[in-house]
Design an enzyme around this catalytic site. Structure first.
Site, PDB file in Angstrom:
ATOM      1  N   LYS A  23       4.866 -11.719  24.589  1.00 22.24           N
ATOM      2  CA  LYS A  23       4.284 -11.557  25.924  1.00 22.24           C
ATOM      3  C   LYS A  23       5.003 -10.476  26.716  1.00 22.24           C
ATOM      4  O   LYS A  23       4.381  -9.687  27.445  1.00 22.24           O
ATOM      5  CB  LYS A  23       4.328 -12.887  26.659  1.00 22.24           C
ATOM      6  CG  LYS A  23       3.420 -13.948  26.044  1.00 22.24           C
ATOM      7  CD  LYS A  23       3.576 -15.296  26.733  1.00 22.24           C
ATOM      8  CE  LYS A  23       2.646 -16.333  26.112  1.00 22.24           C
ATOM      9  NZ  LYS A  23       2.795 -17.669  26.714  1.00 22.24           N
ATOM     10  N   GLY A  56       1.058  -6.576  10.186  1.00 21.96           N
ATOM     11  CA  GLY A  56       1.616  -5.239  10.257  1.00 21.96           C
ATOM     12  C   GLY A  56       3.072  -5.148  10.611  1.00 21.96           C
ATOM     13  O   GLY A  56       3.592  -4.048  10.800  1.00 21.96           O
ATOM     14  N   VAL A  57       3.788  -6.288  10.685  1.00 23.30           N
ATOM     15  CA  VAL A  57       5.213  -6.233  11.041  1.00 23.30           C
ATOM     16  C   VAL A  57       6.098  -6.207   9.793  1.00 23.30           C
ATOM     17  O   VAL A  57       7.316  -6.154   9.901  1.00 23.30           O
ATOM     18  CB  VAL A  57       5.607  -7.406  11.961  1.00 23.30           C
ATOM     19  CG1 VAL A  57       4.888  -7.300  13.285  1.00 23.30           C
ATOM     20  CG2 VAL A  57       5.321  -8.746  11.292  1.00 23.30           C
ATOM     21  N   GLY A  58       5.504  -6.284   8.589  1.00 22.38           N
ATOM     22  CA  GLY A  58       6.296  -6.126   7.372  1.00 22.38           C
ATOM     23  C   GLY A  58       6.708  -7.407   6.697  1.00 22.38           C
ATOM     24  O   GLY A  58       7.740  -7.445   6.028  1.00 22.38           O
ATOM     25  N   LYS A  59       5.905  -8.470   6.834  1.00 21.55           N
ATOM     26  CA  LYS A  59       6.290  -9.754   6.221  1.00 21.55           C
ATOM     27  C   LYS A  59       6.266  -9.673   4.689  1.00 21.55           C
ATOM     28  O   LYS A  59       7.224 -10.046   4.025  1.00 21.55           O
ATOM     29  CB  LYS A  59       5.353 -10.863   6.710  1.00 21.55           C
ATOM     30  CG  LYS A  59       5.344 -11.058   8.214  1.00 21.55           C
ATOM     31  CD  LYS A  59       4.470 -12.216   8.632  1.00 21.55           C
ATOM     32  CE  LYS A  59       3.008 -11.986   8.314  1.00 21.55           C
ATOM     33  NZ  LYS A  59       2.418 -10.850   9.049  1.00 21.55           N
ATOM     34  N   GLY A  84       4.531 -14.133  11.751  1.00 21.53           N
ATOM     35  CA  GLY A  84       4.434 -13.046  12.712  1.00 21.53           C
ATOM     36  C   GLY A  84       3.088 -12.373  12.634  1.00 21.53           C
ATOM     37  O   GLY A  84       2.292 -12.627  11.729  1.00 21.53           O
ATOM     38  N   PRO A  85       2.792 -11.511  13.585  1.00 23.37           N
ATOM     39  CA  PRO A  85       1.487 -10.830  13.620  1.00 23.37           C
ATOM     40  C   PRO A  85       1.330  -9.869  12.449  1.00 23.37           C
ATOM     41  O   PRO A  85       2.316  -9.516  11.785  1.00 23.37           O
ATOM     42  CB  PRO A  85       1.523 -10.081  14.963  1.00 23.37           C
ATOM     43  CG  PRO A  85       2.966  -9.949  15.291  1.00 23.37           C
ATOM     44  CD  PRO A  85       3.653 -11.139  14.720  1.00 23.37           C
ATOM     45  N   SER A 104      -0.721 -21.813  28.565  1.00 18.43           N
ATOM     46  CA  SER A 104       0.264 -20.946  29.215  1.00 18.43           C
ATOM     47  C   SER A 104      -0.305 -20.134  30.375  1.00 18.43           C
ATOM     48  O   SER A 104       0.445 -19.458  31.071  1.00 18.43           O
ATOM     49  CB  SER A 104       0.879 -19.996  28.191  1.00 18.43           C
ATOM     50  OG  SER A 104      -0.106 -19.163  27.624  1.00 18.43           O
TER      51      SER A 104
END
Length: 782
Positions: free
Chosen positions: A714, A351-354, A348-349, A671
């Site tokens: 998106k 800052g999402v808490g991985k 995931g990107p 895409s």
């Protein structure tokens, strides 16, 4: 009646009556006293200072009992001092002091006679003192005066003074003997000091004998080491033999049979290596690593599913899919204790808490947690370790993490798995294949240890921003769990539940000192941050807390309420704006949706044409795949042009230019195909795109719209930019289930199969439709 005598204060030395000794006089007052003594023939008084470091002693700074002396010879030294040969005469008591500073330390003195005491006790103590003196000072080197005293040629008092002067006592103890006027007590104390000195001499002699017996004449360092051991033995701090210590540690380590056999083979080798050899430390370090590894130490998993879920909910908001997977893992562990640990990979990107999620998993399981940063790692030895033949060799990061954890079943976080590189030193990602394969890692061999270690009990958790750079073979061993970005509602809840309390504590502010209403917090999320995670949001909130802390220190008490006006005053004007309507108010501009490793982004595509040679110009830092999508869209448009009444001459007489702003940011991927095609059709038909519509999908030369990835990211980007309608490939309908219900209710989703459906939605255009009025002559057919 006492007389006035010149006096000298002695530093750290005590003289006893009956001895002749040299003494150096250097201080000014002492030199004056010495001159007075030599000039007038008056006896010199010597008294010892209580503090040897004192430069100018006063009346209370010397002991009250001293001695009188006569200087036999003097020698003037080059530095101005005088070397004097002094004969010590008798004890004196300093009755008064300090009136005659012109004569050295000057003072009024009186004789201090010795009191004999009980004759029988004195005689017994004298005999004991002679015996101890004969034992302590045996040999041809003892002074003649002492020899006469020991040979019954001197009395008990003279014997005591001679022995006290030869013992080398600290000046405080020597002064104690000098100041003791009772002969009986003086002899008793002297015998105690001599008995102690004899005991020390015996210990020293025994140590020297033991060391001498074991000493290697060619190795001075060996002699010193053995001497240290003997000293420790006498002090009760017996050094433990290293070989015996390692033997005990190997027995207690709980090693597998193969590993213990290797450890004892290395221990046998260590016994035969000299301690000064370079190989000795190599073998010792290797044994240190072997006995320090957690061969049997293990923490018990907490299988309380409810407690684990509570921990996960307290540490992280949302992420339901991830939490469900962890609870499932706990359920399996509860049913089967020896189940092999999966290899989870959170993608995931930023800052999402991985990474923090991996730590929460360890906390929920009750396991130790270690983190290995893989970003930029290019050396295979970082994973597998160095062979022991190299100088400074060490085990790999995995073995080091296990040693730090102290258990064989910790949680090890492999951070930034997609950032691993490779060069001439090897490929760390390939070295991870065995580490992360549950079917192979039960006998992982580190190059340094060169013995098997069971990694199957370790719970490995990998993190990555992008899934594509992970090698296929390694990807096959991972259970990938995608963590998408947060929606505004989730960021708002995270800020309330986690960020604001933590920032208040970090900045030393009272709880809820910074008051942020929901509209202000939402304004920060929308207008000052544009990200998938919450790192920038935390930075913006941290800046507000710093300003509140400053106001509190400057004396402004009470909570700080931050409204929109105060927010702009502190943080400056808004950094991000919703400007889609202004950017799509003319034909040839379309809104696409793109996925990046930092989350979703909108993609403004601009198309224009110029009279000139035929061609297609592309700008905006486009990758090869996107350039091919541009060419495919142009080819499809030329093939479909007659259906829309576009004259073929348009393509022969004009050069087309496709541009994507934010040219410094690389863009790639298929895409944007439908967006490129729509922008070109909008340009040539003169129709404007619907302002609140964005689209994504790959387009083929037959006009089919193919599915793409990153739908949730998106959609989040579309909502963030103010889009209300989204065009998606029909085959991406399954991805709508991962979109939060609030986004499904707030946006309108159009599922399409081909390009004609896209044009109908975006431009209200169908094949053969009436063209917009005002189209440029010669561009489209009438």
């Amino acid at each position: 009646m006492a007389r006035i005598h010149p006096a000298i204060a002695l530093r750290g030395v005590v003289f006893f009556p009956g001895v002749i000794t040299p003494y150096t006089v250097q201080r000014g007052p002492a030199l004056v006293a010495l001159d007075h003594h030599l000039d007038h023939g008056v006896e010199l008084v010597l008294a010892t200072q209580k503090d040897p470091g004192l430069e100018n002693p006063g009346p209370d700074d010397v002991y009250p009992i001293g001695v009188t002396a006569k200087v036999l010879r003097t020698l003037t030294l080059p530095d101005g001092g005088v070397r004097a040969l002094v004969e010590v005469l008798q004890r004196v008591s300093l009755k008064d002091f300090g009136e005659h500073h012109s004569v050295g330390v000057g003072g009024l003195t009186g004789r201090a006679p010795t009191q004999p005491g009980d004759a029988a006790i004195t005689q017994a103590l004298e005999r004991r003192a002679r015996e101890l003196g004969q034992e302590l000072f045996a040999g041809p080197d003892r002074p003649e005066e002492l020899d006469r005293a020991l040979a019954l040629q001197e009395g008990a008092e003279r014997l005591a003074d001679h022995l006290a002067g030869q013992l080398g006592l600290p000046f405080a103890e020597a002064q104690e003997l000098l100041g003791e006027l009772k002969l009986e007590k003086r002899l008793e104390r002297l015998c105690w000091f001599m008995d102690r000195a004899r005991h020390y001499a015996q210990i020293t002699s025994r140590i020297h004998g033991e060391v001498q017996a074991a000493m290697d004449q060619s190795q001075r360092e060996y002699f010193l080491r053995e001497q240290l051991k003997a000293v420790q033995k006498e002090l009760g701090e017996t050094a433990v033999d290293e070989v015996s210590e390692y033997d005990a540690k190997i027995a207690a380590a709980g090693m597998p049979e193969e590993v213990e056999k290797e450890a004892r083979r290395e221990l046998d080798r260590l016994k035969r290596i000299h301690v000064d050899a370079a190989e000795y430390m190599v073998a010792r370090t290797y044994l240190d690593w072997l006995v320090a590894m957690p061969w049997k130490a293990e923490t018990e998993d907490s299988t309380d599913i409810r407690a684990a879920r509570l921990v996960l909910d307290q540490d992280h908001y949302g992420l339901e899919k991830v939490k469900e997977r962890i609870v499932e893992f706990l359920a399996v562990r509860q049913l089967k204790k020896d189940a092999k640990g999966p290899v989870l990979c959170f993608v995931g990107p930023p800052g999402v808490g991985k990474t923090s999620l991996g730590k929460s998993i360890a906390k929920a399981l009750g396991r130790k947690c270690e983190r290995i940063a893989l970003g930029g790692m290019k050396d295979e030895a970082e994973i597998r370790g160095h062979r022991r033949t190299y100088v400074g060799a060490l085990p790999g990061r995995v073995i080091q993490a296990l040693k730090r954890a102290g258990t064989r079943n910790p949680v090890i976080i492999l951070d930034e798995l997609d950032k691993v590189g490779n060069d001439f030193r090897g490929d760390p990602a390939s070295a991870l294949l065995e580490v992360l394969d549950p079917e192979q890692n039960h006998a992982f061999r580190d190059h340094y240890l060169d013995v098997p270690f069971d990694l199957s009990r370790v719970l490995f958790i990998a993190t990555a921003n992008v899934e594509d750079p992970i090698p296929a073979a390694l990807h096959d061993r991972l259970e990938v769990i995608t963590i998408t970005g947060y929606i505004e509602e989730e960021k708002l809840a995270i800020a309330r539940q986690h960020l604001l309390p933590r920032l208040a504590e970090t900045h030393g502010l009272p709880a809820e000192h910074v008051v942020l209403p929901d509209p202000t917090l939402t304004s920060i999320i929308r207008s000052y941050t544009r990200e998938a995670g919450v790192r920038n949001l935390e930075r913006e909130l941290s800046a507000l807390h710093r300003k509140a802390a400053r106001r509190l220190v400057e004396g402004t008490e009470g909570p700080v309420a931050v409204d929109d006006e105060q927010l702009i005053a502190w943080q400056g004007p808004h950094k991000f704006h919703r400007e889609l309507a202004e950017r799509t108010n003319r034909p040839g501009i379309a809104i696409g949706l793109a996925w990046t490793e930092h989350g979703g982004e909108i993609l403004i595509i601009e198309a224009t044409r110029m009279v000139g040679p035929r061609g297609l110009k592309l700008t905006g830092s486009l990758g090869n795949v996107m350039k091919e999508s541009c060419e495919a869209a142009m080819s499809l448009l030329r093939e479909q042009a007659p259906r829309f009444g576009i004259a073929p001459s348009v393509f022969a007489d004009h050069e087309f230019h496709l541009h994507m702003p934010a040219g410094a940011i690389p863009k790639d991927g298929p895409s944007a195909g439908v967006t490129l095609y729509t922008a070109l059709v909008s340009l040539l038909t003169g129709r404007e795109l619907r302002h609140q519509l964005a689209m994504t999908g790959e387009i083929t030369l037959r006009g089919k719209v193919l599915p793409v990835g990153g739908i949730k990211e998106k959609v989040l980007a579309a909502r963030r930019a103010g889009v209300t309608e989204v065009v998606l490939p029909r085959q991406n309908e399954r991805d709508l289930r991962d979109i939060p219900q609030v986004l499904r209710d707030e946006l309108t989703y159009h599922l399409v199969d081909n390009a004609d459906e896209v044009l109908a939605l975006a431009l209200g255009l169908s094949p053969g439709a009436e063209l917009a009025a005002g189209a440029t002559n010669g561009t489209v057919a009438s």
